[in-house]
Design a protein around this motif. Sequence first.
Motif, mmCIF file in Angstrom:
data_model
loop_
_atom_site.group_PDB
_atom_site.id
_atom_site.type_symbol
_atom_site.label_atom_id
_atom_site.label_comp_id
_atom_site.label_asym_id
_atom_site.label_seq_id
_atom_site.Cartn_x
_atom_site.Cartn_y
_atom_site.Cartn_z
ATOM 1 N N TRP A 377 0.838 -1.194 0.000
ATOM 2 C CA TRP A 377 0.000 0.000 0.000
ATOM 3 C C TRP A 377 0.882 1.256 0.000
ATOM 4 C CZ3 TRP A 377 -5.108 -0.018 3.248
ATOM 5 C CH2 TRP A 377 -5.878 1.099 2.920
ATOM 6 N N GLY A 378 0.919 1.916 -1.142
ATOM 7 C CA GLY A 378 1.567 3.218 -1.192
ATOM 8 C C GLY A 378 3.029 3.224 -1.569
ATOM 9 N N TYR A 379 3.584 2.104 -1.975
ATOM 10 C CA TYR A 379 5.007 2.085 -2.330
ATOM 11 C C TYR A 379 5.303 0.931 -3.275
ATOM 12 C CZ TYR A 379 5.482 -1.790 0.988
ATOM 13 O OH TYR A 379 5.355 -2.997 1.644
ATOM 14 N N PHE A 380 6.408 1.058 -3.981
ATOM 15 C CA PHE A 380 6.973 -0.021 -4.779
ATOM 16 C C PHE A 380 8.303 -0.418 -4.145
ATOM 17 C CE2 PHE A 380 4.887 2.880 -7.911
ATOM 18 C CZ PHE A 380 3.760 2.102 -8.115
ATOM 19 N N SER A 381 8.717 -1.662 -4.377
ATOM 20 C CA SER A 381 9.978 -2.101 -3.802
ATOM 21 C C SER A 381 10.522 -3.306 -4.544
ATOM 22 C CB SER A 381 9.798 -2.463 -2.322
ATOM 23 O OG SER A 381 11.013 -2.968 -1.794
ATOM 24 N N ARG A 382 11.814 -3.270 -4.781
ATOM 25 C CA ARG A 382 12.517 -4.406 -5.369
ATOM 26 C C ARG A 382 12.640 -5.551 -4.380
ATOM 27 N NH1 ARG A 382 18.219 -1.047 -5.169
ATOM 28 N NH2 ARG A 382 18.424 -1.067 -2.907
ATOM 29 N N ALA A 383 12.359 -5.270 -3.084
ATOM 30 C CA ALA A 383 12.541 -6.272 -2.037
ATOM 31 C C ALA A 383 11.265 -7.043 -1.727
ATOM 32 C CB ALA A 383 13.048 -5.594 -0.759
ATOM 33 N N LEU A 384 10.153 -6.727 -2.370
ATOM 34 C CA LEU A 384 8.896 -7.413 -2.072
ATOM 35 C C LEU A 384 8.927 -8.853 -2.575
ATOM 36 C CD1 LEU A 384 6.326 -4.627 -2.994
ATOM 37 C CD2 LEU A 384 6.610 -5.666 -0.736
ATOM 38 N N PRO A 385 8.490 -9.810 -1.757
ATOM 39 C CA PRO A 385 8.397 -11.191 -2.240
ATOM 40 C C PRO A 385 7.214 -11.328 -3.196
ATOM 41 C CG PRO A 385 7.530 -11.043 -0.022
ATOM 42 C CD PRO A 385 8.106 -9.694 -0.329
ATOM 43 N N PRO A 386 7.350 -12.122 -4.245
ATOM 44 C CA PRO A 386 6.258 -12.248 -5.216
ATOM 45 C C PRO A 386 5.050 -12.962 -4.639
ATOM 46 C CG PRO A 386 8.037 -13.774 -5.722
ATOM 47 C CD PRO A 386 8.532 -12.900 -4.617
ATOM 48 N N GLN A 387 3.874 -12.573 -5.117
ATOM 49 C CA GLN A 387 2.627 -13.214 -4.730
ATOM 50 C C GLN A 387 2.141 -14.206 -5.778
ATOM 51 O OE1 GLN A 387 1.403 -12.759 -1.658
ATOM 52 N NE2 GLN A 387 3.239 -11.515 -1.379
ATOM 53 N N ALA A 388 2.795 -14.226 -6.923
ATOM 54 C CA ALA A 388 2.519 -15.205 -7.970
ATOM 55 C C ALA A 388 3.739 -15.269 -8.874
ATOM 56 C CB ALA A 388 1.272 -14.832 -8.767
ATOM 57 N N GLU A 389 3.945 -16.407 -9.511
ATOM 58 C CA GLU A 389 5.021 -16.571 -10.483
ATOM 59 C C GLU A 389 4.425 -17.099 -11.775
ATOM 60 O OE1 GLU A 389 8.405 -18.739 -9.217
ATOM 61 O OE2 GLU A 389 8.775 -17.478 -7.454
ATOM 62 N N VAL A 390 4.809 -16.477 -12.900
ATOM 63 C CA VAL A 390 4.249 -16.851 -14.191
ATOM 64 C C VAL A 390 5.361 -17.000 -15.196
ATOM 65 C CG1 VAL A 390 2.127 -15.579 -13.655
ATOM 66 C CG2 VAL A 390 3.921 -14.473 -15.004
ATOM 67 N N ASN A 391 5.053 -17.704 -16.275
ATOM 68 C CA ASN A 391 5.952 -17.797 -17.419
ATOM 69 C C ASN A 391 5.537 -16.782 -18.469
ATOM 70 O OD1 ASN A 391 7.575 -20.050 -16.545
ATOM 71 N ND2 ASN A 391 5.803 -21.378 -16.956
ATOM 72 N N SER A 392 6.454 -16.443 -19.338
ATOM 73 C CA SER A 392 6.113 -15.566 -20.449
ATOM 74 C C SER A 392 4.998 -16.199 -21.267
ATOM 75 C CB SER A 392 7.340 -15.328 -21.330
ATOM 76 O OG SER A 392 7.007 -14.538 -22.444
ATOM 77 N N GLY A 393 3.984 -15.395 -21.575
ATOM 78 C CA GLY A 393 2.838 -15.881 -22.328
ATOM 79 C C GLY A 393 1.661 -16.279 -21.473
ATOM 80 N N ASP A 394 1.878 -16.469 -20.168
ATOM 81 C CA ASP A 394 0.772 -16.820 -19.270
ATOM 82 C C ASP A 394 -0.182 -15.643 -19.108
ATOM 83 O OD1 ASP A 394 1.916 -19.270 -18.927
ATOM 84 O OD2 ASP A 394 2.463 -19.006 -16.819
ATOM 85 N N THR A 395 -1.401 -15.970 -18.715
ATOM 86 C CA THR A 395 -2.371 -14.943 -18.359
ATOM 87 C C THR A 395 -2.600 -14.978 -16.856
ATOM 88 O OG1 THR A 395 -4.224 -16.444 -18.775
ATOM 89 C CG2 THR A 395 -3.538 -14.996 -20.590
ATOM 90 N N ILE A 396 -3.003 -13.852 -16.327
ATOM 91 C CA ILE A 396 -3.251 -13.765 -14.899
ATOM 92 C C ILE A 396 -4.381 -12.771 -14.646
ATOM 93 C CG2 ILE A 396 -1.423 -12.027 -14.596
ATOM 94 C CD1 ILE A 396 -1.000 -13.247 -11.756
ATOM 95 N N THR A 397 -5.316 -13.157 -13.807
ATOM 96 C CA THR A 397 -6.392 -12.277 -13.360
ATOM 97 C C THR A 397 -5.999 -11.713 -12.004
ATOM 98 O OG1 THR A 397 -8.108 -13.464 -14.585
ATOM 99 C CG2 THR A 397 -8.816 -12.155 -12.692
ATOM 100 N N ILE A 398 -6.009 -10.395 -11.908
ATOM 101 C CA ILE A 398 -5.553 -9.709 -10.699
ATOM 102 C C ILE A 398 -6.686 -8.845 -10.161
ATOM 103 C CG2 ILE A 398 -3.873 -8.110 -9.707
ATOM 104 C CD1 ILE A 398 -1.940 -8.872 -11.923
#
Length: 780
Positions: A377-398
Amino acid sequence: MSFRPFTSESYSEGDRPEAWRDVLRAVGLQPSPTTTVPSGYATASRRRSDGVALAKLSAGSQAVSPLRDLADDMPIVLLPSEDGVTLRTPAGHQIISARQLLLLPRNGDWSVAFPRDMRAIVLSVTSEAFHGRKIGQSGLADVRIMPPGGFTDIFSRTLESAAGTLETLTDIEWAAVAQSLADLLPTFMRQLGVPAISAGTATQGAILHRICQTIERRLGDPDLAPARVAQAEGISERYLQKLFEGTGGFTHYLRERRLQRTWADLSNPAEAHHSISEIAYRSGFNDSAHFSRTFRHRFGLSPREFRQQESERGAASAVTAGQRGWPQDALAQLRSHHPLPPARTTTAPSDSNCGQSDAVSDHSHHHLAVEAARVHWGYFSRALPPQAEVNSGDTITIETLTQHASDDPERMIVGDPGAESVFRWTKEGKNVDRRGAGPMDASVYGRGAGEGFGVHICTGPVHVRDAQPGDVLEVRILDIVPRPSRSDAFKGRVFGSSVAAWWGYHYNEFLAESPPREVVTIYEIFCDDGAAHARALYSYRWAPQTDPFGVLHSTYDYPGVLVGPASVKRRHNVLDGIRIPLRPHFGVIAVAPRETDLVDSVPPSYFGGNLDNWRLGKGSTVYLPVSVPGALLSVGDPHATQGDGELAGTAIECSMTGTFQLILHKKADLAGRAFADLTYPLIETETDWVLTGFSHPNYLAEFGANGQSEVYANSSLDLAMKDAFRKMRRFLMNIKGLSEDEAIALMSAAVDFGVTQVVDGNWGVHAILSKRLFEDVPQT
């Protein structure tokens, strides 16, 4: 005019090194033979008149040396403005702290290396500036290092003041300033009493330079010992120590460089969420008590006292109460942020009944539901752990939530488990404590953890496998559907909010004697086929709200403060009979920035972020340059509709769910593509290319440690327009193959420039290029 701005955004990647060489030549410098000319982001403010050139430089790590000029013996003046530098002379290497003034002989054998980023002010004065006047002995045979104090401080502050106003000075004013600097330099030189640096061999200097580069790369290794370095270099330890005689010995040099690194980090507001021990350990110290003693001995203050001193110094230039952005004291009092839980995804379909996703893909599909553990909430960070992992070409509903759902909790939060999870706030605590990139202890304004310096609820991040810096991430927006209310009283209906807020462009332009005010308007969203629109339900003026922790919010200053219905006076029949067409889009689509660990979500930049361009709707694509492994894509700030400019401070903010296809383009395969050489968010629609220009294309790199404050104070539409022009010129020349004259002619005749937004700290202007213009161009 004599003012000449430089930005690397004007040039293709291949042309940037030579363009940067031209910048350095103007102040008597050139890249050192041992350095690689950076092709990344760089800016320069520079002015010159007869015999005087002044430049404020910002670029990546590099080393510079003199551009030999045997016809002149006036020195070059260099003032490192943020981090320390390494000075190389035939005698060896020496660490120079930030704000120590260097007088560099124009024909000397020296180089200055910037180990992290280059931020410096450079003054070049030649004899031409004196118009034949005799100024006495001006020659300087050796480098002089002028520590702060006395006349040095006067001269340094004069340089800083002049460099800070280069763009705003008229030519007449600049001529007076230039002459004053020229006259001041000989006076300053006559005050010198510093002994010269003794000479040595070029071979020793070359070896030392290589070893110092190794030390810089491995500074955080606590086991970096003379014996290991000597063995790696194939020399004896005794010879290694002899090489470092001019710097006080190897151990002294290593300790000094580590101390300079910790000095820079402790004074850097963007590093203030790291503890003193963390900073010490990552700089190679393995005992915090020893580090504290060593630091005090070197700088006269303990690390804690030094950090506090820098905090108080920054407080003098803090922005006014209520101002968006990071006040210097807020930055310096940041505390560690809380990482998100491990990644989780779900394959459950969207339950929205106000639209139906038509996304179809042969690749794997992922679903990222919204809840407190999956948002930042309110920031971006290179240190955030991912909440999903995808391959190139995958689709994702967010699934995404608007931070403005709290403007009418009954309609937009109650009964919605995801929203209730994110917005939960009681006297006992908040589910999402960090709300913004400010200090966790709310020590500046006392508004709450994060201080609200950054406001957007972002879902993610999403890790894209095999993504590496230099790649490009293509984000295709396949569908967007609003999130319906789940409250028993309003189930199935869709609502949004718009705030005419204190950060809006209008706020100081009220008519007559009308007092400034903040007005919230609540809308209902209708998804009728072919006529989707919003209608205002009611509005209210913001009234002071007391949050569950007992803090009074007199203005709309902290994200997620729930507004109680009884606390405001609702006005109905507003915008009566007006139907506002929908333009559903996501205001925030971002990959993680490479700089610092916490980045305010409000100002957009090269990594995307708070773009606030309604053209990023269903069927469009945005291309983003990847800066960190995995890309780390986040989405948020959903809008039902918005006008260009976003004048009052917000769009009609409405929680929504998007479906995206993520396609990774590897750096080696970018040639010949429209997104080759990409350094900014590039939008593609069915009919147009949309280039995004900002007041400051990469404010984090341009302003350094103070970037998240400076960008708010220095943005303008003029700067954003210039950036959009430069990027479109570059696109037409390097992607479409036009000459510069052809590009300028086409821009004037056929490119539409528009104001994206004037409320996000880093103001935006977009340039729209119709694809139809090139339908008859022969394909190569």
